[in-house]
Design an enzyme around this catalytic site. Structure first.
Site, PDB file in Angstrom:
ATOM      1  N   SER A   1       0.803  -1.234   0.000  1.00  0.00           N
ATOM      2  CA  SER A   1       0.000   0.000   0.000  1.00  0.00           C
ATOM      3  C   SER A   1       0.831   1.277   0.000  1.00  0.00           C
ATOM      4  CB  SER A   1      -0.926   0.021   1.208  1.00  0.00           C
ATOM      5  OG  SER A   1      -2.002  -0.836   0.979  1.00  0.00           O
TER       6      SER A   1
ATOM      7  N   LYS B   1       0.436   3.454  -2.936  1.00  0.00           N
ATOM      8  CA  LYS B   1      -0.785   4.250  -3.173  1.00  0.00           C
ATOM      9  C   LYS B   1      -0.526   5.766  -3.255  1.00  0.00           C
ATOM     10  CE  LYS B   1      -3.785   0.729  -1.057  1.00  0.00           C
ATOM     11  NZ  LYS B   1      -4.489   0.360   0.198  1.00  0.00           N
TER      12      LYS B   1
ATOM     13  N   TYR C   1      -3.440  -3.164 -10.267  1.00  0.00           N
ATOM     14  CA  TYR C   1      -3.238  -2.593  -8.926  1.00  0.00           C
ATOM     15  C   TYR C   1      -2.404  -3.557  -8.068  1.00  0.00           C
ATOM     16  CZ  TYR C   1      -4.355  -2.236  -3.992  1.00  0.00           C
ATOM     17  OH  TYR C   1      -4.247  -2.222  -2.626  1.00  0.00           O
TER      18      TYR C   1
ATOM     19  N   TYR D   1      -4.839   4.397   7.811  1.00  0.00           N
ATOM     20  CA  TYR D   1      -6.168   3.757   7.849  1.00  0.00           C
ATOM     21  C   TYR D   1      -6.947   4.135   9.105  1.00  0.00           C
ATOM     22  CZ  TYR D   1      -3.638   0.942   4.476  1.00  0.00           C
ATOM     23  OH  TYR D   1      -2.883   0.535   3.442  1.00  0.00           O
TER      24      TYR D   1
ATOM     25  N   VAL E   1       1.238  -3.770   3.937  1.00  0.00           N
ATOM     26  CA  VAL E   1       1.104  -5.018   4.707  1.00  0.00           C
ATOM     27  C   VAL E   1       2.345  -5.905   4.704  1.00  0.00           C
ATOM     28  CG1 VAL E   1      -1.404  -5.343   4.786  1.00  0.00           C
ATOM     29  CG2 VAL E   1      -0.112  -6.115   2.779  1.00  0.00           C
TER      30      VAL E   1
HETATM   31  N1  GLN Z   1      -1.895  -5.503  -2.020  1.00  0.00           N
HETATM   32  C1  GLN Z   1      -2.493  -5.319  -0.747  1.00  0.00           C
HETATM   33  C2  GLN Z   1      -3.999  -5.365  -0.828  1.00  0.00           C
HETATM   34  O1  GLN Z   1      -4.537  -4.818  -1.713  1.00  0.00           O
HETATM   35  C3  GLN Z   1      -2.038  -4.017  -0.156  1.00  0.00           C
HETATM   36  C4  GLN Z   1      -2.672  -3.735   1.195  1.00  0.00           C
HETATM   37  C5  GLN Z   1      -1.830  -2.976   2.154  1.00  0.00           C
HETATM   38  O2  GLN Z   1      -0.623  -2.905   2.028  1.00  0.00           O
HETATM   39  N2  GLN Z   1      -2.456  -2.442   3.175  1.00  0.00           N
HETATM   40  O3  GLN Z   1      -4.672  -5.960  -0.021  1.00  0.00           O
END
Ligand code: GLN
Length: 425
Positions: free
Chosen positions: A64, A67, A189, A241, A259
């Protein structure tokens, strides 16, 4: 002597190393194979120096943390309004993978949760035959200063279990937020999330954001200042988040987690920081990573809300030159922003109308913001109207041409007295 900064970073790592809380992200099977002992920290200054400690050469997937950069690329290429038309900027207070849309606008709440990030991925403009994930990989490679790669194992692994992200994609297609094939967009993505980085890469990428979009080492502008401001604002309110409020009060640095265990943070004008430790908490944020950021923010006074009281120091001295009774010198120092200019103008307001010569000496200023220059010249205009002669001494060219806009810069290379003797003769 050697700078103590690397020793300090190593010390912080050793203090947080024993914490074994959290769990590896296992909804992406490949991430459950990570070495949970890995621990790394890197810090980059806005002039491009990188300090790193721990497992700083270990690569992990960006997840993430891609993003904010995808959001930056979309903003840079399409402009703010086109992006806001598709994705809002409100904290969701929900988990990152919540299947949700804003009930009123019918748009994803922000680009940091998956629904917003999938939509943002689709916004990245591409030519026929180009892939958005590849375009983003190239962009991130420029920010990192080296060629980054995809981890195709992690990508394939997430594809096998991408049911949730696919549901989000189909939901977005159903309500018309996505116009493209959801399968292609969600896979793209997921590929964007599988770009491999080290903490040093992340620190360097963050330093471009900390430096207002300019690559510190090459001086090249990679992002507009307005884009960086937008990205950092959204990171601050939505980057962590549903623990964004906790983070803002305890750390106070715009940041983004992934994550795989990475977190990067950006303190505008100061530093970029990145950590890596694979075990994450229930919000999806690295447990030891959060602890390290809390520690750094406290020790190094990095909290955004802890502003520096610079305004009090703007006026170094005001004196009247003995041999020229009617020459008043204002020596300024530090940074001229709104608060400092207001303070200066309030002091100038005390000058009675008359025909003095007033010298505003900017030689010891380190930075003049546009608002500072505008207020300074407004003060000059008003002093003129009171009958004074005003000279702006700017021997170090601290004012840009745009800030000068038709005003005269006095350059004093010799002693101030000698210079004054010239225009008094
Ligand atoms: N690729 C992961 C997902 O879409 C990324 C989520 C994350 O890093 N919080 O679930």
């Amino acid at each position: 002597m050697q700078t103590p900064v690397p020793d300090y970073l190593t010390h912080v790592l050793s203090q947080c190393a024993a914490n074994s809380q959290g769990a590896l992200a296992d909804y992406i099977p490949e991430l459950a194979q990570a070495n949970s002992k890995h621990l790394a920290l890197a810090l980059s200054t806005v002039d491009g120096t990188i300090y790193a400690s721990g497992d700083d050469t270990v690569e992990f997937t960006i997840q993430s943390m891609s993003k904010p950069f995808a959001y930056a690329l979309a903003l840079q290429e399409l402009g703010l309004n086109a992006v806001l038309d598709k994705v809002d900027v409100e904290p969701s207070g929900e988990a990152f993978n919540q299947i949700s849309l804003d009930p009123v606008t019918k748009r994803p709440k922000n680009p940091m949760i998956n629904s917003g990030a999938i939509t943002t991925h689709a916004l990245i403009p591409i030519q026929q035959g180009e892939q958005r994930a590849e375009k983003l990989r190239q962009f991130l490679s420029r920010l990192a200063g080296r060629e980054l790669c995809f981890d195709l194992k992690v990508y394939e692994s997430e594809i096998q279990s991408a049911f949730r992200n696919l549901s989000i994609g189909y939901m977005l297609r159903t309500v018309g937020v996505l116009a493209q094939d959801p399968l292609e967009i969600v896979y793209g993505y997921i590929k964007q999330c599988a770009i491999l980085v080290t903490v040093k890469d992340l620190a360097r990428m963050s330093s471009v954001l900390a430096n207002g979009g300019i690559e510190p080492l090459t001086g090249e502008r990679l992002l507009d200042g307005a884009v960086v401001r937008q990205v950092l604002s959204v990171m601050l309110s939505c980057g962590m988040y549903d623990s964004a409020g906790d983070w803002l009060s305890s750390v106070g640095i715009p940041a983004k987690s992934g994550v795989a265990g990475g977190i990067f943070g950006v303190l505008p004008g100061q530093v970029g920081i990145a950590v890596f430790s694979p075990k994450i908490d229930t919000h999806g944020n690295s447990v030891r990573g959060v602890k390290i950021f809390e520690r750094l923010s406290n020790d190094m006074g990095l909290h955004l809300m802890q502003g520096t009281p610079s305004a009090q120091t703007i006026l170094q001295s005001r004196y009247v030159l003995e041999q020229y009774q009617d020459v008043i010198v204002y020596e300024l120092r530090g940074v001229l922003q709104f608060t400092e200019s207001e303070m200066l103008l309030r002091r100038l307001q005390n000058e009675p109308a008359g025909n003095s010569t007033i010298l505003l000496d900017l030689t010891n200023l380190t930075l003049v913001h546009n608002v500072g220059a505008r207020m300074l010249f407004e003060g000059v205009k008003r002093l003129h109207a009171d009958g004074h002669t005003v000279k702006v001494v700017d021997s170090e060219n601290i004012l840009s041409e745009a800030q000068l806009k038709g005003h005269k810069r006095e350059v004093v290379n010799e002693a101030l007295e000698k210079y004054l003797a010239k225009f008094h003769s």
